[in-house]
Design a protein around this motif. Structure first.
Motif, PDB file in Angstrom:
ATOM      1  N   LEU A  32       1.965   1.648  -4.964  1.00 30.87           N
ATOM      2  CA  LEU A  32       0.515   1.814  -4.842  1.00 30.87           C
ATOM      3  C   LEU A  32       0.077   1.861  -3.385  1.00 30.87           C
ATOM      4  O   LEU A  32      -0.926   2.513  -3.050  1.00 30.87           O
ATOM      5  N   ASP A  33       0.805   1.179  -2.507  1.00 29.16           N
ATOM      6  CA  ASP A  33       0.472   1.232  -1.084  1.00 29.16           C
ATOM      7  C   ASP A  33       0.639   2.642  -0.520  1.00 29.16           C
ATOM      8  O   ASP A  33       0.036   2.986   0.493  1.00 29.16           O
ATOM      9  N   SER A  34       1.469   3.446  -1.176  1.00 28.28           N
ATOM     10  CA  SER A  34       1.649   4.826  -0.711  1.00 28.28           C
ATOM     11  C   SER A  34       0.379   5.646  -0.882  1.00 28.28           C
ATOM     12  O   SER A  34       0.235   6.705  -0.268  1.00 28.28           O
ATOM     13  N   PRO A  54       0.593  -5.916   2.912  1.00 24.48           N
ATOM     14  CA  PRO A  54       0.874  -5.391   1.573  1.00 24.48           C
ATOM     15  C   PRO A  54      -0.296  -5.648   0.626  1.00 24.48           C
ATOM     16  O   PRO A  54      -0.922  -6.702   0.662  1.00 24.48           O
ATOM     17  N   GLY A  55      -0.580  -4.663  -0.201  1.00 26.55           N
ATOM     18  CA  GLY A  55      -1.608  -4.846  -1.225  1.00 26.55           C
ATOM     19  C   GLY A  55      -2.854  -4.025  -1.022  1.00 26.55           C
ATOM     20  O   GLY A  55      -3.667  -3.889  -1.947  1.00 26.55           O
ATOM     21  N   PHE A  56      -3.045  -3.445   0.175  1.00 22.08           N
ATOM     22  CA  PHE A  56      -4.222  -2.614   0.395  1.00 22.08           C
ATOM     23  C   PHE A  56      -4.223  -1.406  -0.540  1.00 22.08           C
ATOM     24  O   PHE A  56      -5.275  -0.961  -1.002  1.00 22.08           O
ATOM     25  N   GLY A  57      -3.026  -0.877  -0.815  1.00 20.53           N
ATOM     26  CA  GLY A  57      -2.930   0.272  -1.718  1.00 20.53           C
ATOM     27  C   GLY A  57      -3.359  -0.081  -3.127  1.00 20.53           C
ATOM     28  O   GLY A  57      -3.942   0.746  -3.839  1.00 20.53           O
ATOM     29  N   THR A  61      -6.329   1.795  -5.002  1.00 17.72           N
ATOM     30  CA  THR A  61      -6.128   2.422  -6.310  1.00 17.72           C
ATOM     31  C   THR A  61      -7.143   1.913  -7.323  1.00 17.72           C
ATOM     32  O   THR A  61      -7.731   2.698  -8.086  1.00 17.72           O
ATOM     33  N   LEU A  62      -7.373   0.596  -7.346  1.00 21.38           N
ATOM     34  CA  LEU A  62      -8.370   0.035  -8.258  1.00 21.38           C
ATOM     35  C   LEU A  62      -9.761   0.578  -7.957  1.00 21.38           C
ATOM     36  O   LEU A  62     -10.532   0.892  -8.869  1.00 21.38           O
ATOM     37  N   ALA A  63     -10.088   0.694  -6.667  1.00 20.69           N
ATOM     38  CA  ALA A  63     -11.399   1.219  -6.282  1.00 20.69           C
ATOM     39  C   ALA A  63     -11.563   2.667  -6.738  1.00 20.69           C
ATOM     40  O   ALA A  63     -12.622   3.056  -7.259  1.00 20.69           O
TER      41      ALA A  63
END
Length: 204
Positions: A32-34, A54-57, A61-63
């Protein structure tokens, strides 16, 4: 030696589930970070704050999903989706792939869909050998001209990876509906029968 073997087995039982869970979660987060690559380079979090978190992706994605979902559920958004579907339906090769994927996704993710709502016990791959399958619907199209009787479409997953399996059409009378949830049945399949679901008594 017996004590060492006992400790080794106990250690494996404690660590392996945690390690596998961590590896799966790490793969999901990295995948998802990609999605951050769709942002302009100047807007990417690594550039803005100077280091990678890590986790911004996942948040991005959720946004995106929430924004697209909010747009698609209002009147103008539905019209826009219908207009886009109409355009895709006119592209020769793309329309066949898109329509198939859309039908599957609508069936799986729609609240009114019936796919994977029922776990059944079926004889597979031969008589007197039983396994768990999931009813995905009823046969349709030209297939129904050759099936005499009441048939259902069943997905038989493989173990321990349920994403691979077999699609079969069986007589409804040959399928025994199980009194267990789909989650319980999947857990039973993935664990190769080790994690048995709770017993459901037939008597009220």
């Amino acid at each position: 030696m017996l004590a060492l073997r006992k400790w080794l087995v106990a250690g494996l039982l404690a660590i392996v589930p945690l390690a596998v869970t961590f590896a799966v979660l790490r793969w999901i987060v990295e995948t998802l970070d990609s999605t951050l690559l769709i942002l302009p380079e100047a807007w990417q979090p690594d550039k803005l704050i100077g280091f990678h978190i890590p986790g911004f992706g996942v948040l991005l994605t959720l946004a995106i999903l929430l924004i697209v979902g909010a747009i698609a559920t209002n009147f103008f958004g539905r019209k826009l989706v219908e207009w886009g579907n109409g355009i895709v339906a006119r592209i020769p090769v793309v329309r066949s792939i898109y329509s198939s994927v859309k039908q599957v996704s609508d069936t799986l993710f729609s609240p009114g869909g019936n796919a994977f709502r029922t776990a059944v016990l079926v004889q597979w791959p031969r008589e007197d050998v039983w396994t768990i399958g999931f009813v995905t619907g009823t046969p349709g199209g030209d297939v129904t001209n050759y099936l005499v009787g009441d048939y259902v479409s069943v997905y038989v997953p493989t173990t321990p990876n349920p994403t691979g399996g077999y699609f079969v059409m069986l007589k409804k009378s040959d399928c025994i509906e199980l009194k267990m949830s789909v989650d319980e049945a999947l857990k039973y399949v993935i664990s190769m029968g080790v994690v048995a679901p709770a017993h459901h008594n037939d008597n009220p």
